[in-house]
Scaffold this active site. Structure first.
Site, PDB file in Angstrom:
ATOM      1  N   GLY A 133       0.788  -1.223   0.000  1.00 38.97           N
ATOM      2  CA  GLY A 133       0.000   0.000   0.000  1.00 38.97           C
ATOM      3  C   GLY A 133       0.816   1.268   0.000  1.00 38.97           C
ATOM      4  N   SER A 150      10.739  15.042  -1.204  1.00 38.79           N
ATOM      5  CA  SER A 150       9.365  15.558  -1.164  1.00 38.79           C
ATOM      6  C   SER A 150       9.422  17.060  -1.351  1.00 38.79           C
ATOM      7  CB  SER A 150       8.735  15.231   0.196  1.00 38.79           C
ATOM      8  OG  SER A 150       7.557  15.995   0.417  1.00 38.79           O
ATOM      9  N   TYR A 185      10.621  17.235   9.387  1.00 39.30           N
ATOM     10  CA  TYR A 185      10.378  16.522   8.133  1.00 39.30           C
ATOM     11  C   TYR A 185      11.083  17.236   6.985  1.00 39.30           C
ATOM     12  CZ  TYR A 185       7.827  14.387   4.227  1.00 39.30           C
ATOM     13  OH  TYR A 185       7.507  13.726   3.058  1.00 39.30           O
TER      14      TYR A 185
END
Length: 324
Positions: A38, A168, A195
């Protein structure tokens, strides 16, 4: 920046790009981290498995979860004959990383053609690795830095080695905090800046690899995959409060692009391009998105010399130097 590839936001799908690059995938040995069902990593390996790679090394913290991806590949008639190998790898533990790297170096295969560092965690409360490094930076970057460098002899033995670091657009939140990567032991911790620091590091690591090892034939790329719903990026659970803090952080930095949720097929398109498309050979070290080159690297990842500063900081945090 010119666009050497025919892909864009509308037609960038892993399924079609893998078919386009079938000849480049065939016969390759590919190691991918973060292949839980997933997620981005599992979708990537399931798509490329259809085109006869020689071996897929599937790395993850939970061998049973990794095995589920291997089983799915074997159950698909298009990829049933592809050899897979499960590698237990906890990127938050340097001791575990060193053990996994020793296992890889002992494999009978003499080389690894492609390494895709796709594993990652996102947001959540302040936590550290066993070595005391803030967990997002410690897992998303330091873990991959150590593991990749430890298995570098196998990578450089390939005739066309590639390393892909999945970053990202979240790198917008922070550059690398060279003097305080641990947020004063959590006292000034911000989950999105942490992050962002880790994702900026993914971009800088790719630049550093290209600069240090490009002369030896290595190609290295970073990428923004896009936002995919339902992945295991936030294993602690992604709460409404997390979303609210994300929206607030974007507002604070003047980012107004919102969210662009896509299918896993779309979000892994750039993985396939970065790992296999030969048309990227002239663009070593670049950042990619939408299956193509990107001009969207934020100022957090562009200061001259930061890639070398990060390399030195990373060596310090793992207690080992890697000179090429």
């Amino acid at each position: 920046m010119s666009s050497p590839l025919p892909y864009n936001r509308q037609n960038a799908l892993a399924s079609t790009i893998a078919a386009d690059n079938a000849s480049a995938i065939a016969g390759k040995i590919v190691l991918t981290t973060g292949v839980t069902q997933g997620g981005l990593g599992s979708t990537f390996v399931e798509e490329i498995a259809k085109y006869k790679p020689a071996l897929l090394i599937l790395a993850g913290r939970s061998p049973s979860k990794v095995q589920a991806t291997a089983d799915k590949i074997k159950a698909n008639p298009q990829s049933a004959g592809v050899e897979t190998r499960v590698l237990a790898l906890d990127l938050a533990s340097q001791k575990f990383i060193r053990k996994a790297a020793e296992e890889v170096l002992a494999y009978p295969e003499q080389h690894i053609d492609v390494v895709v560092n796709s594993a990652g965690i996102m947001a959540g409360p302040y936590r550290t690795t066993p070595e005391g490094i803030e967990l997002q930076f410690g897992s998303n970057h330091i873990g991959h830095f150590l593991f990749t460098n430890l298995i570098m002899p196998k990578i450089l033995a390939s005739t066309s080695p590639r390393i892909v670091n999945v970053a990202s657009d979240g790198h917008r939140f922070s550059g690398v905090r060279f003097d305080d990567p641990n947020f004063q032991g959590g006292k000034v911790y911000d989950e999105w800046e942490a992050y962002g620091q880790s994702k900026t590091a993914n971009i800088l690591f790719s630049k550093a690899l290209a600069g240090k090892l490009g002369s030896k034939g290595l190609k290295a790329y970073s990428l923004h995959p896009g936002q995919a719903l339902g992945t295991s990026l936030a294993p602690q659970g992604f709460t409404d409060e997390d979303l609210a803090t994300l929206v607030a952080k974007d507002k604070a930095i003047g980012w107004n692009r919102g969210f662009d949720f896509r299918s896993l097929d779309a979000c892994t398109a750039t993985h396939v391009v970065a790992a296999f498309d030969p048309r990227l050979d002239a663009y070593n070290g670049v950042y990619l998105e939408d299956g193509n080159l990107s001009d969207d690297v934020q100022p957090t990842a562009t200061p001259p010399g930061d890639e070398e500063k990060l390399w030195k900081l990373s060596e310090k945090l793992v207690g080992q130097t890697f000179e090429y």
